[in-house]
Write a protein that holds these residues in place. Structure first.
Motif, PDB file in Angstrom:
ATOM      1  N   GLU A  74       0.845  -1.197   0.000  1.00 29.37           N
ATOM      2  CA  GLU A  74       0.000   0.000   0.000  1.00 29.37           C
ATOM      3  C   GLU A  74       0.879   1.245   0.000  1.00 29.37           C
ATOM      4  N   ASP A  75       2.027   1.149   0.676  1.00 35.56           N
ATOM      5  CA  ASP A  75       2.947   2.290   0.718  1.00 35.56           C
ATOM      6  C   ASP A  75       4.301   1.821   1.240  1.00 35.56           C
ATOM      7  N   SER A  76       5.313   2.668   1.075  1.00 36.25           N
ATOM      8  CA  SER A  76       6.648   2.356   1.578  1.00 36.25           C
ATOM      9  C   SER A  76       7.419   3.653   1.778  1.00 36.25           C
ATOM     10  N   THR A  96       7.336  -0.564   5.406  1.00 35.45           N
ATOM     11  CA  THR A  96       6.484  -1.115   4.353  1.00 35.45           C
ATOM     12  C   THR A  96       5.090  -1.328   4.934  1.00 35.45           C
ATOM     13  N   ALA A  97       4.086  -1.053   4.128  1.00 37.73           N
ATOM     14  CA  ALA A  97       2.696  -1.204   4.565  1.00 37.73           C
ATOM     15  C   ALA A  97       1.938  -1.981   3.504  1.00 37.73           C
ATOM     16  N   SER A  98       1.165  -2.961   3.979  1.00 37.63           N
ATOM     17  CA  SER A  98       0.429  -3.808   3.039  1.00 37.63           C
ATOM     18  C   SER A  98      -0.888  -4.250   3.667  1.00 37.63           C
ATOM     19  N   ALA A  99      -1.743  -4.850   2.862  1.00 39.67           N
ATOM     20  CA  ALA A  99      -3.002  -5.366   3.401  1.00 39.67           C
ATOM     21  C   ALA A  99      -2.717  -6.492   4.387  1.00 39.67           C
ATOM     22  N   HIS A 100      -1.669  -7.287   4.076  1.00 36.00           N
ATOM     23  CA  HIS A 100      -1.341  -8.450   4.906  1.00 36.00           C
ATOM     24  C   HIS A 100       0.131  -8.439   5.288  1.00 36.00           C
ATOM     25  N   ARG A 101       0.444  -9.079   6.407  1.00 37.73           N
ATOM     26  CA  ARG A 101       1.776  -8.926   6.976  1.00 37.73           C
ATOM     27  C   ARG A 101       2.901  -9.533   6.147  1.00 37.73           C
ATOM     28  N   GLN A 102       2.597 -10.643   5.434  1.00 37.86           N
ATOM     29  CA  GLN A 102       3.694 -11.340   4.762  1.00 37.86           C
ATOM     30  C   GLN A 102       4.390 -10.443   3.738  1.00 37.86           C
ATOM     31  N   ALA A 103       3.602  -9.735   2.943  1.00 35.35           N
ATOM     32  CA  ALA A 103       4.185  -8.849   1.935  1.00 35.35           C
ATOM     33  C   ALA A 103       4.999  -7.743   2.607  1.00 35.35           C
ATOM     34  N   ALA A 104       4.492  -7.214   3.706  1.00 34.59           N
ATOM     35  CA  ALA A 104       5.189  -6.121   4.396  1.00 34.59           C
ATOM     36  C   ALA A 104       6.516  -6.610   4.978  1.00 34.59           C
ATOM     37  N   PHE A 105       6.504  -7.797   5.615  1.00 31.61           N
ATOM     38  CA  PHE A 105       7.739  -8.357   6.168  1.00 31.61           C
ATOM     39  C   PHE A 105       8.770  -8.614   5.068  1.00 31.61           C
TER      40      PHE A 105
END
Lengths: 159, 83
Positions: A74-76, A96-105
């Motif tokens: 969603e953003d970084s 990092t910001a995402s709908a779900h944690r895996q992508a953000a991690f």
């Protein structure tokens, strides 16, 4: 977004700014790099971060674009400080910001790994034995090399 | 040609930035490094191990065989250590 600055940053304020009003964001990951007080057995008095103005911004923007292409973010945000820093001071921030944690991690780890091996910044350490330029580390290269093949991921399977 | 030096390449050569006009036989990164090495002891020492030197042409990473042109900005620096 990327920023290179001499000033410190406020991690909480940056997370709040990035996620405020963005209700599609379900998870935010932040990495903060700090100046350590020891190199091996030797205490560090300070560290000076030098960069290649122009190319450093360009490389950070490119690394961020690569993360955005690989993961549904969603953003970084990447903030890298330059100038003289003392032990305990913050050097770098990756959010990092995402709908779900895996992508953000995963994207956060990718960003710091690639930043460390591609963005033109250098550290000059000051110790009681004088100042010396930090040598590149083989394990940083290995960490970055993990990401050369996009990881297999199924966005539907996250969470 | 504009040359930029960073980190220990700047310290060892004693130069941060300079304008140079290499001879016509300097057409690639590799021939530019050979020409620079012959400029003095600081340059010879700094460029003794080409594997320890990274090159960027107009702010893009370059390899030894890549062409260099008179109006290029060429930067010489060690492997990066930020983050």
């Amino acid at each position: 977004m990327i920023r290179i600055q001499t000033d410190d940053f406020d991690v909480g304020a940056e997370i709040a700014r990035l996620s405020s009003g963005r209700h599609g964001i379900g998870g935010v990951v932040a990495f903060v790099g700090l100046v350590r007080d020891m190199v091996g057995e030797r205490p560090i008095e300070a560290m000076t971060l030098e960069h290649y103005p122009g190319m450093s911004e360009k490389m950070l923007a490119r690394i961020e674009a690569e993360a955005r292409a690989r993961w549904p973010l969603e953003d970084s945000l990447i903030i890298h400080r330059v100038g003289r820093l003392e032990p305990g001071e913050r050097i770098v921030l990756v959010i990092t910001a995402s709908a779900h944690r895996q992508a953000a991690f995963e994207a956060c780890q990718f960003l710091i790994d690639w930043l460390k091996t591609r963005a033109p910044f250098w550290k000059l350490e000051e110790t009681d034995a004088g100042a010396h330029w930090v040598a590149a580390r083989a394990d940083d290269d290995a960490a970055a090399a993990r990401w050369t093949v996009p990881p297999g991921r199924d966005p539907e399977a996250a969470e | 040609m504009k040359l930029l030096y960073f980190a220990w390449l700047k310290t060892m050569t004693g130069v941060a930035e300079e304008e140079v006009s290499p001879p016509p036989e300097v057409t690639t990164v590799a021939t530019l490094l050979d020409w620079l090495k012959a400029r003095g002891p600081g340059f010879a020492e700094a460029l003794a191990d080409p594997a320890a030197v990274r090159i960027a042409i107009n702010q893009e990473y370059a390899r030894p065989g890549d062409p260099v042109r008179p109006d290029d900005e060429v930067a010489l620096f060690p492997p990066v250590t930020g983050g």
